[in-house]
Scaffold this motif. Sequence first.
Motif, PDB file in Angstrom:
ATOM      1  N   THR A   1     -22.963  78.910  96.887  1.00  0.00           N
ATOM      2  CA  THR A   1     -23.685  80.266  96.408  1.00  0.00           C
ATOM      3  C   THR A   1     -24.230  80.995  97.813  1.00  0.00           C
ATOM      4  O   THR A   1     -24.436  80.606  98.616  1.00  0.00           O
ATOM      5  N   ARG A   2     -24.008  82.505  97.580  1.00  0.00           N
ATOM      6  CA  ARG A   2     -24.651  83.278  98.690  1.00  0.00           C
ATOM      7  C   ARG A   2     -25.156  84.497  97.891  1.00  0.00           C
ATOM      8  O   ARG A   2     -24.622  85.165  97.078  1.00  0.00           O
ATOM      9  N   SER A   3     -26.311  84.864  98.447  1.00  0.00           N
ATOM     10  CA  SER A   3     -26.975  85.913  97.890  1.00  0.00           C
ATOM     11  C   SER A   3     -26.740  87.343  98.499  1.00  0.00           C
ATOM     12  O   SER A   3     -25.551  87.347  99.447  1.00  0.00           O
ATOM     13  N   LYS A   4     -26.915  88.293  97.859  1.00  0.00           N
ATOM     14  CA  LYS A   4     -26.507  89.645  98.576  1.00  0.00           C
ATOM     15  C   LYS A   4     -27.043  89.928 100.083  1.00  0.00           C
ATOM     16  O   LYS A   4     -26.423  90.420 100.929  1.00  0.00           O
TER      17      LYS A   4
ATOM     18  N   GLU B   1     -21.333  88.456  98.091  1.00  0.00           N
ATOM     19  CA  GLU B   1     -22.092  87.744  97.175  1.00  0.00           C
ATOM     20  C   GLU B   1     -21.441  87.089  96.254  1.00  0.00           C
ATOM     21  O   GLU B   1     -20.167  87.731  95.816  1.00  0.00           O
TER      22      GLU B   1
ATOM     23  N   ALA C   1     -24.703  87.736 102.421  1.00  0.00           N
ATOM     24  CA  ALA C   1     -23.391  88.238 102.864  1.00  0.00           C
ATOM     25  C   ALA C   1     -23.364  88.707 104.240  1.00  0.00           C
ATOM     26  O   ALA C   1     -24.240  89.122 104.795  1.00  0.00           O
TER      27      ALA C   1
END
Length: 597
Positions: A154-157, A146, A160
């Motif tokens: 941007t990467r969310s949880k 994340e 990942a």
Amino acid sequence: MLGNLGRATYESSTNMLWPWSYDACDRTKQQSQSISACNEAHHYGMNRRQGRGATEIDLLELMGGDSNGALDATYPPISLPYADLTLQVAPGIPDNRPQSGSQPVRTIDRTHSGYATSAAEVWYDNLTVAGNTSLNPFFYGTYLGETKKNEPVTRSKKQAFQADAVGAMKQLVPEHFRTPHTFRLEWQPGRGGRLDWFTKSYKKVDENGTTFHMEGDGKGQDWEHSLSIPDFALDDVMGSKIPEEPSYIILNTAISSTWAFPYSVPDWCPKCYDCHDPKCACSFNPGFCAMMKTGKVALKIDSVRVYQSKDDSAHDGGPHTVGCDPVDFPTREYIKGYEYKYMRSAPFGYDDKRPLRSVKNGGGTCRIDDECGGGGAENVDVDKEWELTGEDVQDLDKDDKTAGGGTVKEFQNPMAHQKDEKAGQPRPKKRRLGTDDAAKDDATKGEKGAAKNVTDGGEEEDDPTEGLEKPPVSEESLKDNDDVDTKVYSNPDRKPKGRCVDAPTAGLFGLPTATGKQCKCNKGYTGPHCLTIDKFDDEPGAYDLKKVTTLFEDWVGPYLTKFHVIIGGLLLGAFSITLVVIGFRRGRDRGMEMPLR
């Protein structure tokens, strides 16, 4: 080589695309792979239900320095400097991965009572290494977690994911830094394909005179099959595959504190990287700062040659596609649709006017014609005082039996990456014996042709490679090449691809070149120094072909599951029954209203 959907160093273009090579619909992985096989719509020219990615294949990555002996957990022993031969691939193994700094654990240790004290780790099987080559225990991949605030992407949880680095480390010797050498990669793409790395072999001799894993003639003349990765090795573990993305070649020199720097430093070391600060000396390999201060550093490339097969039946895997925008793996329309991902805006960059910069035709600084596409790399001034300390390397110009030759002995260690199908224990990897002459080899064979190793005391030992399938080797002659010059030179008869001419008078804001001259490319060549062939795709790509389609041919059909079909059938049946009932009632009512005579 990097897949064309990603632009190197432009993180927005590679986010959740690098290094995916996965073409199955898995809802648990869909959010981590931005172009997933679960996608029904084919926006910006993508093919429906096709997983895509910016794949990476590393033909050669140099790890410089001097480790003052063999590195831990390398089998056979490998020391700095070495070359990394690697496939980067996603999705990666999520759990129970090998630990950095050790070979994969393939066995389960148990107590006398049968209780397990350790669990086997998950890694890829059926990887073949040969010669002075070891699986790389120091880099098994990258976890792209994340993202944090102020990061460029941007990467969310839930987005990942783990990426794996499947590769090996090939021992380099001083001769690699003195004369040109050829490295070769054979890439058979897709399902059923494979990746094969080939290098020119050398002997490595330690202080005791032991020769390690010699392949070929040991003089840098014969091809050695250093590493092989078959597609089924990837498919069996994570369902990934050998890449088949249209890719471009990257040739660069870069320096990073996490690459080719000391693997570990003392606790008192401040871990700073300023060559002008004496306190930082402990963070550098010996001689690194001195080398950088001289400025005599160069990456010399004589040539890069790419060959592709026109006969799909002549090789494993899928077809060898040509061009950056093939119909089966389109890229151009996607890049046009996401131009902002392939450009840097101010204040991070001011030169990106479009996703792909134009290749400059000529204009590079020169002094003579030879510097305009005619070679000239041999004349670059570099520091030639570098020597590998701690271990001796066999003199390539001497006969093996003379001083410096040493005793040939195969140094075999259990290879943790290869399972024993019977006992479940690690066994030595498939290797070919490295004796110098056939007579000695024949003399050391026991009954039934079983090969034996001869120790320094004349005793025979069982050959650890007995019964193992030997890796493929070059078809080139393996005879001694004592009369052959082991050094490789650039072709002295090569014709210049351009001319060094007087630079035009600088304009109002222009700056003259340092020499007052610049390259002018001959027809058919381009680039600042005319090193590139001026050639485009021979056939139209997916984007060009799409221009002739109609609106309806490009229409996206509805996404229907079995549930949708059943519900639709029930509704249609109910509607039909309703129409019949209504029609029957109307007919009956008309009959009742008919007047009597």
